[in-house]
Design a protein around this motif. Structure first.
Motif, mmCIF file in Angstrom:
data_model
loop_
_atom_site.group_PDB
_atom_site.id
_atom_site.type_symbol
_atom_site.label_atom_id
_atom_site.label_comp_id
_atom_site.label_asym_id
_atom_site.label_seq_id
_atom_site.Cartn_x
_atom_site.Cartn_y
_atom_site.Cartn_z
ATOM 1 N N ALA A 23 0.836 -1.207 0.000
ATOM 2 C CA ALA A 23 0.000 0.000 0.000
ATOM 3 C C ALA A 23 0.869 1.255 0.000
ATOM 4 C CB ALA A 23 -0.943 -0.008 1.205
ATOM 5 N N VAL A 24 1.908 1.277 0.818
ATOM 6 C CA VAL A 24 2.800 2.443 0.862
ATOM 7 C C VAL A 24 3.557 2.573 -0.461
ATOM 8 C CG1 VAL A 24 4.812 3.480 1.988
ATOM 9 C CG2 VAL A 24 3.020 2.410 3.370
ATOM 10 N N ALA A 25 4.052 1.458 -0.984
ATOM 11 C CA ALA A 25 4.768 1.489 -2.263
ATOM 12 C C ALA A 25 3.844 1.968 -3.388
ATOM 13 C CB ALA A 25 5.337 0.117 -2.584
ATOM 14 N N PHE A 26 2.586 1.517 -3.374
ATOM 15 C CA PHE A 26 1.625 1.962 -4.383
ATOM 16 C C PHE A 26 1.374 3.464 -4.253
ATOM 17 C CE2 PHE A 26 -2.721 2.884 -5.767
ATOM 18 C CZ PHE A 26 -2.610 2.522 -7.110
ATOM 19 N N TYR A 27 1.247 3.961 -3.027
ATOM 20 C CA TYR A 27 1.055 5.394 -2.825
ATOM 21 C C TYR A 27 2.225 6.177 -3.436
ATOM 22 C CZ TYR A 27 1.283 9.943 -0.632
ATOM 23 O OH TYR A 27 1.412 11.282 -0.421
ATOM 24 N N ILE A 28 3.433 5.730 -3.168
ATOM 25 C CA ILE A 28 4.614 6.413 -3.711
ATOM 26 C C ILE A 28 4.588 6.353 -5.240
ATOM 27 C CG2 ILE A 28 7.135 6.438 -3.815
ATOM 28 C CD1 ILE A 28 7.086 5.182 -0.976
ATOM 29 N N TYR A 29 4.266 5.183 -5.782
ATOM 30 C CA TYR A 29 4.195 4.997 -7.229
ATOM 31 C C TYR A 29 3.101 5.890 -7.819
ATOM 32 C CZ TYR A 29 3.959 2.588 -11.710
ATOM 33 O OH TYR A 29 3.976 2.284 -13.042
ATOM 34 N N TYR A 30 1.974 5.963 -7.135
ATOM 35 C CA TYR A 30 0.832 6.763 -7.595
ATOM 36 C C TYR A 30 1.192 8.239 -7.677
ATOM 37 C CZ TYR A 30 -3.872 8.731 -7.752
ATOM 38 O OH TYR A 30 -4.993 9.417 -8.109
ATOM 39 N N THR A 31 2.082 8.697 -6.827
ATOM 40 C CA THR A 31 2.526 10.090 -6.869
ATOM 41 C C THR A 31 3.593 10.297 -7.943
ATOM 42 O OG1 THR A 31 4.186 9.732 -5.144
ATOM 43 C CG2 THR A 31 2.011 10.500 -4.433
ATOM 44 N N GLU A 33 6.414 8.821 -8.340
ATOM 45 C CA GLU A 33 7.781 8.696 -7.840
ATOM 46 C C GLU A 33 8.209 7.241 -8.029
ATOM 47 O OE1 GLU A 33 9.710 11.097 -6.825
ATOM 48 O OE2 GLU A 33 8.169 12.638 -6.961
ATOM 49 N N TYR A 34 8.378 6.845 -9.292
ATOM 50 C CA TYR A 34 8.603 5.438 -9.629
ATOM 51 C C TYR A 34 9.885 4.887 -9.001
ATOM 52 C CZ TYR A 34 5.143 6.925 -12.991
ATOM 53 O OH TYR A 34 4.031 7.466 -13.563
ATOM 54 N N ARG A 35 10.943 5.619 -9.126
ATOM 55 C CA ARG A 35 12.212 5.155 -8.545
ATOM 56 C C ARG A 35 12.141 5.122 -7.022
ATOM 57 N NH1 ARG A 35 17.125 7.560 -12.216
ATOM 58 N NH2 ARG A 35 16.454 6.561 -14.130
ATOM 59 N N THR A 36 11.427 6.063 -6.446
ATOM 60 C CA THR A 36 11.286 6.084 -4.997
ATOM 61 C C THR A 36 10.504 4.869 -4.521
ATOM 62 O OG1 THR A 36 11.346 8.481 -5.046
ATOM 63 C CG2 THR A 36 10.541 7.464 -3.027
ATOM 64 N N SER A 37 9.502 4.434 -5.291
ATOM 65 C CA SER A 37 8.752 3.245 -4.893
ATOM 66 C C SER A 37 9.654 2.015 -4.910
ATOM 67 C CB SER A 37 7.514 3.038 -5.772
ATOM 68 O OG SER A 37 7.860 2.794 -7.103
ATOM 69 N N VAL A 38 10.560 1.941 -5.887
ATOM 70 C CA VAL A 38 11.538 0.848 -5.919
ATOM 71 C C VAL A 38 12.495 0.986 -4.744
ATOM 72 C CG1 VAL A 38 13.480 -0.134 -7.222
ATOM 73 C CG2 VAL A 38 11.378 0.521 -8.415
ATOM 74 N N LEU A 39 12.970 2.204 -4.509
ATOM 75 C CA LEU A 39 13.874 2.458 -3.393
ATOM 76 C C LEU A 39 13.228 2.072 -2.065
ATOM 77 C CD1 LEU A 39 16.543 3.794 -2.322
ATOM 78 C CD2 LEU A 39 15.217 5.888 -2.111
ATOM 79 N N PHE A 40 11.930 2.259 -1.947
ATOM 80 C CA PHE A 40 11.223 1.944 -0.707
ATOM 81 C C PHE A 40 11.062 0.436 -0.516
ATOM 82 C CE2 PHE A 40 7.328 1.116 1.675
ATOM 83 C CZ PHE A 40 7.613 1.785 2.847
ATOM 84 N N ILE A 41 10.637 -0.281 -1.533
ATOM 85 C CA ILE A 41 10.231 -1.668 -1.354
ATOM 86 C C ILE A 41 11.395 -2.663 -1.429
ATOM 87 C CG2 ILE A 41 9.639 -2.274 -3.746
ATOM 88 C CD1 ILE A 41 7.024 -3.467 -2.551
ATOM 89 N N VAL A 42 12.382 -2.410 -2.264
ATOM 90 C CA VAL A 42 13.461 -3.390 -2.468
ATOM 91 C C VAL A 42 14.289 -3.652 -1.204
ATOM 92 C CG1 VAL A 42 15.607 -3.833 -3.752
ATOM 93 C CG2 VAL A 42 13.535 -3.135 -4.969
ATOM 94 N N PRO A 43 14.715 -2.632 -0.443
ATOM 95 C CA PRO A 43 15.485 -2.937 0.778
ATOM 96 C C PRO A 43 14.693 -3.758 1.798
ATOM 97 C CG PRO A 43 15.733 -0.632 0.200
ATOM 98 C CD PRO A 43 14.667 -1.183 -0.695
ATOM 99 N N ILE A 44 13.404 -3.500 1.902
ATOM 100 C CA ILE A 44 12.590 -4.237 2.861
ATOM 101 C C ILE A 44 12.425 -5.691 2.423
ATOM 102 C CG2 ILE A 44 10.319 -4.361 3.970
ATOM 103 C CD1 ILE A 44 10.242 -1.243 3.611
#
Length: 166
Positions: A23-31, A33-44
Motif C-alpha cells: 500500500a505504501v509502495a503503491f502510494y509512492i508509485y501513484y505520486t 515517484e517510480y524510482r522512490t517506490s523501488v527504493l522503498f520496497i526493495v530494501p525491505i
C-alpha cells in the motif's frame, strides 16, 4: 501487556505486513515517484529474504515457553529486522516531505517508539530471546543501508522528490 503483545503479533503478521508495504509502495508509485517506490520496497524485501535465509542457516529453535505457535526458526527475529527496515525506509523516504519541523520530529518519534515496541512484544510473547531481537535489528539496519546505497549508486537521482525542499 500480554494482550498488547498478542495484538502486535497478529497485526505484524507477514500477510498484514506485505499488504501495508505494498500500500505504501503503491502510494509512492501513484505520486509518480517510480524510482522512490523501488527504493522503498526493495530494501525491505531484501531484508525479508536475508532474514529467512539466516534463520535456515543458524536453525535456532524457538524458546519452549512461547505463548503463540510459531513454526519457523528463531534467529534472527524477522519482526525486529523488518520493523527496523520499514522504519528506516519510512524515515528516509517521507521525513523530508514534512515542511514543518514539528511534523518531522513527530514522524521520527513515532518510528522510534514503534520499533522497540515490536521487539519487546516478541520477547514478551516468548517467541524470541533478547539477543535474537537485537540480531534482527542489526540485520535490518545493515541489509537496508547496503541495499539503499546500491540503489542510489545505480540511480543517483533517486533521492530527488517533487516534494523535497530546495
Amino acid at each position: 501487556m500480554e494482550l498488547l503483545s498478542l495484538i502486535l503479533h497478529h497485526a505484524t503478521s507477514v500477510p498484514v505486513f506485505l499488504a501495508f508495504l505494498l500500500a505504501v509502495a503503491f502510494y509512492i508509485y501513484y505520486t509518480r515517484e517510480y524510482r522512490t517506490s523501488v527504493l522503498f520496497i526493495v530494501p525491505i524485501l531484501a531484508t525479508m529474504i536475508i532474514v529467512y535465509f539466516l534463520k535456515e542457516v543458524f536453525a535456532v529453535p524457538r524458546p519452549d515457553e512461547a505463548l503463540v505457535n510459531v513454526t519457523t526458526y528463531s534467529f534472527p527475529s524477522a519482526h525486529a529486522a523488518l520493523s527496523m527496515s520499514f522504519a528506516i525506509m519510512m524515515l528516509y523516504v517521507f521525513t523530508e516531505k514534512y515542511s514543518k519541523q514539528m511534523y518531522q520530529y513527530a514522524h521520527v518519534g513515532a518510528w522510534l517508539f514503534f520499533v522497540p515496541v515490536i521487539g519487546y512484544s516478541r520477547i514478551e510473547l516468548g517467541v524470541h530471546r533478547p539477543e535474537e531481537v537485537i540480531a534482527g535489528y542489526i540485520t535490518g539496519v545493515v541489509v537496508t543501508l547496503i541495499v539503499v546505497a546500491l540503489i542510489v549508486k545505480v540511480w543517483p537521482d533517486t533521492r530527488k522528490y517533487k516534494w523535497q525542499r530546495s
